[in-house]
Scaffold this active site. Structure first.
Site, mmCIF file in Angstrom:
data_model
loop_
_atom_site.group_PDB
_atom_site.id
_atom_site.type_symbol
_atom_site.label_atom_id
_atom_site.label_comp_id
_atom_site.label_asym_id
_atom_site.label_seq_id
_atom_site.Cartn_x
_atom_site.Cartn_y
_atom_site.Cartn_z
ATOM 1 C CG ASP A 93 41.554 25.123 40.104
ATOM 2 O OD1 ASP A 93 41.702 25.039 41.324
ATOM 3 O OD2 ASP A 93 42.265 25.851 39.378
ATOM 4 C CE LYS A 178 47.347 37.246 42.986
ATOM 5 N NZ LYS A 178 46.562 36.063 42.811
ATOM 6 N N GLY A 231 37.697 41.849 39.512
ATOM 7 C CA GLY A 231 37.474 41.365 40.865
ATOM 8 C C GLY A 231 36.563 42.293 41.643
ATOM 9 C CB SER A 232 36.000 42.553 45.261
ATOM 10 O OG SER A 232 37.251 42.950 45.805
ATOM 11 C CB THR A 235 40.517 43.946 45.335
ATOM 12 O OG1 THR A 235 40.246 43.099 46.454
ATOM 13 C CG2 THR A 235 41.919 43.653 44.827
ATOM 14 C CD GLU A 253 34.001 42.832 34.857
ATOM 15 O OE1 GLU A 253 33.238 43.219 35.776
ATOM 16 O OE2 GLU A 253 34.143 41.655 34.547
ATOM 17 C CB CYS A 287 31.070 40.411 37.648
ATOM 18 S SG CYS A 287 31.470 40.178 35.901
ATOM 19 C CD GLU A 386 29.423 41.239 42.737
ATOM 20 O OE1 GLU A 386 29.337 41.021 41.517
ATOM 21 O OE2 GLU A 386 30.439 41.746 43.263
#
Length: 493
Positions: A93, A178, A231-232, A235, A253, A287, A386
Site C-alpha cells: 500500500d 479517516k 499532515g500538511s 490542510t 502535527e 515529517c 518540506e
C-alpha cells in the site's frame, strides 16, 4: 485485487450511501492494488451519530480504565497475531521496505499496550484540593473529551492510526478515523481487529475517502468534539479555521524541515549513518526527517564524500525484495513533487552531489534515487520547504553560534539533531534549538513514552506519552458545599 467495498460504521461493514469509491495503487509498479469505498457526507453523519450515541449512551466512557485497558491489550495482541500479513499489506500500500513495515506494525501494537497502562492509571485519579473556605470540598477529575475525529497521513498508515486511536480509546472517547486515500488498507484491518477484541459498536468507526469530501465533512460536523490531524501545513490551517467556527478542541502535527548539526569532533561513520537514517528511512517521507544537515567546515568535504559514497550503495526496489532499503515514493503525485523540487534546486544553484533521478533499473513505479545536495542557497525552496522525499541538503558552518542561527532559521520547529563528542555542548545546543524534539548523537528514534510535536508552523499540541492521553481528556472541578449551616444570602435563616 484487495478490494474493500465497505465502510466500518457502528460495528458493521456498510456500503457507502452514494456508492462512491476510489482506486489505490501499488507504488512499486503503479498497478491497481484495490478499489476502496469512499465515504460521503451522509456516511460521515451516520458514523458521527454512531460515535455520539456510543459516547452518550454506551458503556465505553463509563467503564473503568482497567476494563478499557483489557480491550486495548487485546487489540495489541490482535495486531501482533497478524503482524506479518499487516506488514506485507503496508508495503504493498505504501511502498516502504518490509523491515521498516515490520518495525511500524510492532510499534503500533506497543502503542496500544502503552496506553492500556495509562488507562489503568486513570482509575482513582481524582485529586482532592484543599480550600481556604472549609465549607466547601473540592476535587479535580479528568473526563473524556467526547467524539474525536482523527485524520491520518499516508507515510505511517497503521502507526499513525495507533497514535490517535489508542489514547482516545484509553481516555474513554469514541472516534471516527479517516485514513489517507493513498493508504487506507491497514486502517480498515484495524477496524476488524478492534471488533474482534470486544470494542463496543460505534466506539471506533473507519471511513476511507477523499480529503475534500470525507475529511471536510468530518471536520465540519457539529457532532465532533475533537479533531486530531497529522499532515500538511495548508490542510492543517484549513482544519484550524473550520474548527474555530465551533471552537472545537484540536491537535495538529504538521510539517518539518528539521536540521542536523554535525561538529568536527564527531565520529564520521556514525554521522553518515545517522544522516542517512534521518533522511532515507521511509524514502524521506517523514515529517521529522533531518533534511537540512549543517557540518562544521573542517569536516565538510570529507563527510560529503562519505555520504555520497554510501548513499549510492543503498539498494532500491520493491519493498518486499530482500535487501531493499529504499522503496518507491507513495504516489505519482509525490514523485512529481519531489522531482520538481530537485529540478528547482538545481536551477537555484544548489550543487547536486549524487542521485536526483529515477533509477535506471526501475522503469515502473515511483522510485527516486537517494539524493544529496551541497552548498544550497539559504533562501531557496530546497533549503526552506518540506520536500518529503529522499533528498538531503548539506551546508557548512564555522561557529557554534552560527550553527544554531542556521538551524533555527526556519518556519518549522518539529525536530532537530546535534552530533558531537562534546556532550556538554550537545546539551547546551539542545536547549537553544527551536524544536519540540531534539536528538543528540542520533536521528529519528521515537518512543511511545515521550511527547511528539513541534513549535512554530509544525503544529499545536503533543502526541504520545501522557501528553497524548491529555489530548483526549478535559479537566473538571467538582465542588460541594458541605457545611450544615444555611448559605443565607437571600433566604435568611
Amino acid at each position: 485485487m484487495l478490494d474493500r467495498p465497505h465502510l466500518f460504521i457502528d460495528g458493521q461493514w456498510l456500503a457507502p450511501q452514494n456508492g462512491g469509491s476510489f482506486d489505490v495503487f501499488d507504488p512499486s509498479d503503479a498497478s491497481l492494488l484495490a478499489t476502496v469505498a469512499a465515504a460521503g457526507a451522509a456516511d460521515v453523519d451516520l458514523a458521527v451519530t454512531a460515535a455520539r450515541r456510543a459516547f452518550d449512551e454506551g458503556p465505553w466512557p463509563r467503564l473503568s480504565g482497567a476494563m478499557r485497558a483489557a480491550v486495548l491489550r487485546r487489540i495489541a495482541e490482535g495486531i501482533r497475531a497478524r503482524q506479518d500479513d499487516l506488514a506485507v499489506l503496508e508495503v504493498r500500500d505504501n511502498g516502504k521496505p518490509l523491515p521498516e513495515a515490520q518495525w511500524d506494525i510492532g510499534d503500533a501494537a506497543a502503542c496500544f499496550d502503552f496506553y492500556a497502562g495509562l488507562a489503568e492509571g486513570l482509575d482513582g485519579e481524582e485529586r482532592q484540593v484543599a480550600l481556604a473556605d472549609a465549607r466547601f470540598r473540592a476535587s479535580v477529575v479528568r473526563a473524556p473529551v467526547g467524539v474525536a475525529a482523527a485524520i491520518i497521513p499516508w507515510n505511517y498508515p497503521l502507526l499513525m492510526a495507533a497514535w490517535k486511536v489508542a489514547p482516545a480509546l484509553a481516555a474513554g472517547c469514541t472516534m471516527v478515523l479517516k485514513p489517507s486515500e493513498l493508504t487506507p488498507l491497514t486502517a480498515l484491518e484495524l477496524a476488524n481487529i478492534a471488533a474482534d477484541a470486544g470494542l463496543p459498536a460505534g466506539v471506533l468507526n473507519v471511513l476511507p475517502g477523499l480529503g475534500n469530501e470525507t475529511g471536510a465533512a468530518l471536520v465540519e460536523h457539529p457532532g465532533v468534539d475533537k479533531i486530531a490531524f497529522t499532515g500538511s501545513v495548508p490542510t492543517g490551517s484549513r482544519i484550524m479555521q473550520a474548527a474555530a467556527r465551533d471552537v472545537k478542541n484540536i491537535s495538529l502535527e504538521l510539517g518539518g524541515k528539521s536540521p542536523f548539526i554535525v561538529f568536527a569532533d564527531s565520529d564520521i561513520e556514525a554521522a553518515v549513518e545517522w544522516i542517512m537514517f534521518g533522511i532515507f528511512w521511509n524514502q524521506g517521507q517523514v515529517c521529522s526527517a533531518t533534511s537540512r544537515v549543517l557540518v562544521e567546515r573542517s569536516l565538510y568535504a570529507t563527510l560529503l564524500q562519505r555520504l555520497s559514497d554510501e548513499a549510492q550503495k543503498i539498494r532500491i526496489g520493491n519493498g518486499l525484495e530482500a535487501g531493499v532499503l529504499l522503496g518507491p515514493l507513495v504516489s505519482a503525485g509525490q514523485h512529481a513533487k519531489v522531482s520538481a523540487a530537485i529540478a528547482q534546486g538545481i536551477a537555484d544553484g544548489a550543487r547536486l552531489i549524487c542521485g536526483g533521478k529515477r533509477p535506471a533499473e526501475q522503469d515502473k513505479g515511483w522510485f527516486m534515487q537517494p539524493t544529496v545536495f551541497a552548498d544550497v542557497p539559504l533562501n531557496c525552496a530546497l533549503w526552506r520547504e518540506e520536500i518529503f522525499g529522499p533528498v538531503v541538503c548539506v551546508n557548512p558552518f564555522d561557529t557554534e553560534v552560527e550553527s544554531v542561527q542556521l538551524a533555527n532559521d526556519s518556519e518549522f520547529g518539529l525536530a532537530a539533531a546535534v552530533m558531537s563528542a562534546d556532550l556538554e555542548r550537545c546539551e547546551r545546543l539542545a536547549r537553544k534549538l527551536q524544536a519540540g524534539i531534539v536528538w543528540i548523537n542520533c536521528s529519528q528514534p521515537t518512543f511511545s513514552e515521550l511527547p511528539w510535536g513541534g513549535v512554530k508552523r509544525s503544529g499545536i499540541g503533543r502526541e504520545l506519552g501522557e501528553w497524548g492521553l491529555d489530548n483526549y481528556l478535559e479537566t473538571k472541578q467538582i465542588t460541594r458545599y458541605q457545611s450544615s449551616e444555611a448559605w443565607g444570602w437571600y433566604l435568611k435563616p
